[in-house]
Design a protein around this motif. Sequence first.
Motif, short mmCIF file in Angstrom:
data_model
loop_
_atom_site.label_atom_id
_atom_site.label_comp_id
_atom_site.label_asym_id
_atom_site.label_seq_id
_atom_site.Cartn_x
_atom_site.Cartn_y
_atom_site.Cartn_z
N MET A 1 2.98 7.25 -2.08
CA MET A 1 2.05 6.67 -2.72
C MET A 1 0.73 7.61 -2.36
O MET A 1 0.49 8.21 -1.45
N GLY A 2 -0.13 8.15 -3.42
CA GLY A 2 -1.33 9.00 -3.30
C GLY A 2 -2.53 8.23 -2.73
O GLY A 2 -2.54 7.01 -2.24
N ALA A 3 -3.55 8.86 -2.89
CA ALA A 3 -4.76 8.03 -2.62
C ALA A 3 -5.02 6.91 -3.39
O ALA A 3 -4.73 6.71 -4.21
N PRO A 4 -6.15 6.03 -2.71
CA PRO A 4 -6.17 4.80 -3.49
C PRO A 4 -6.89 4.90 -4.95
O PRO A 4 -7.55 6.02 -4.90
N LYS A 5 -6.30 4.32 -5.72
CA LYS A 5 -6.89 4.68 -7.42
C LYS A 5 -7.94 3.66 -7.52
O LYS A 5 -8.82 4.05 -8.59
N HIS A 6 -7.95 2.49 -7.31
CA HIS A 6 -8.77 1.51 -7.73
C HIS A 6 -9.66 0.90 -6.54
O HIS A 6 -9.00 0.36 -5.58
N ALA A 7 -10.91 0.93 -6.52
CA ALA A 7 -11.50 0.19 -5.57
C ALA A 7 -11.28 -1.26 -5.26
O ALA A 7 -11.42 -1.80 -4.35
N ALA A 8 -11.08 -1.95 -6.36
CA ALA A 8 -10.67 -3.47 -6.35
C ALA A 8 -9.49 -3.85 -6.11
O ALA A 8 -9.05 -4.85 -5.69
N ALA A 9 -8.56 -2.87 -5.88
CA ALA A 9 -7.06 -3.09 -5.23
C ALA A 9 -7.10 -3.41 -3.76
O ALA A 9 -7.98 -3.11 -3.08
N ARG A 10 -6.00 -4.23 -3.28
CA ARG A 10 -5.88 -4.56 -1.95
C ARG A 10 -4.80 -3.53 -1.51
O ARG A 10 -3.66 -3.25 -1.81
N TYR A 11 -5.12 -2.95 -0.04
CA TYR A 11 -4.13 -2.07 0.45
C TYR A 11 -3.60 -2.57 1.91
O TYR A 11 -4.55 -3.35 2.34
N THR A 12 -2.74 -2.14 2.46
CA THR A 12 -2.22 -2.43 3.73
C THR A 12 -2.17 -1.08 4.37
O THR A 12 -2.04 0.04 3.99
N TYR A 13 -1.83 -1.05 5.77
CA TYR A 13 -1.95 0.00 6.74
C TYR A 13 -0.45 0.82 6.55
O TYR A 13 -0.41 1.91 6.26
N GLY A 14 0.36 0.11 5.80
CA GLY A 14 1.70 0.59 5.31
C GLY A 14 1.68 1.57 4.30
O GLY A 14 2.07 2.88 4.05
N GLU A 15 0.60 1.35 3.22
CA GLU A 15 0.46 2.16 2.24
C GLU A 15 -0.80 3.24 2.69
O GLU A 15 -0.58 4.30 2.39
#
Length: 197
Positions: A1-15
């Motif tokens: 996975m690249g850098a985050p694409k959407h500010a509204a998305a939820r991410y985890t440490y695994g990503e």
Amino acid sequence: MGAPKHAAARYTYGEYLHWPDDVRYELIDGQAWMMAPAPTIEHQDIAGDIYFQLRQALEGAPCRVLIAPVDVRLPRSGEADDDIDTVVQPDVLLVCDSAKIDRRGVRGAPDWVAEVLSPSTAARDQIAKRRIYERAGVREYWLVHPTDRTLTVHWLVDGRYGIPEISELKGSTALAILPEVAIAWDALVARLPPVEP
């Protein structure tokens, strides 16, 4: 996975672990926050001096002082690392439980954290990160204001931060969690560039 694409998305440490190394992020409740570009010399001088003073004062002590960038994973309960949704990089931190330190950084609340405020991250440090440090159980949280030459200190009492104490960067300030350890301000402040009107 690249850098985050959407500010509204939820991410985890695994990503987070798969994002490019050339841009730094913090995760706060699953939301990705891009770190500011390289901090000012003033910011680095303050953070570096605090680290240096603590490192000298704690030589041979069980507590360990660390300086950014180091990932601090703040689980809400016992979730696996990959599922943690809050990962921050405090400017300077102190960990007295060596079991919390691993090759990836720190898992669990540091005992003491200092953030040196920058214009682009001041609101996050004063509001969002104060809230997550309180929730995680960081016992003492310092906010150093380079422009105002002030220090705001929050202490955890019964799981909450009460009314903070605000003081000038003068003389010295002892850590409440380690009263025999203090940060001396005068020589440090004398090296900083003059405050612009």
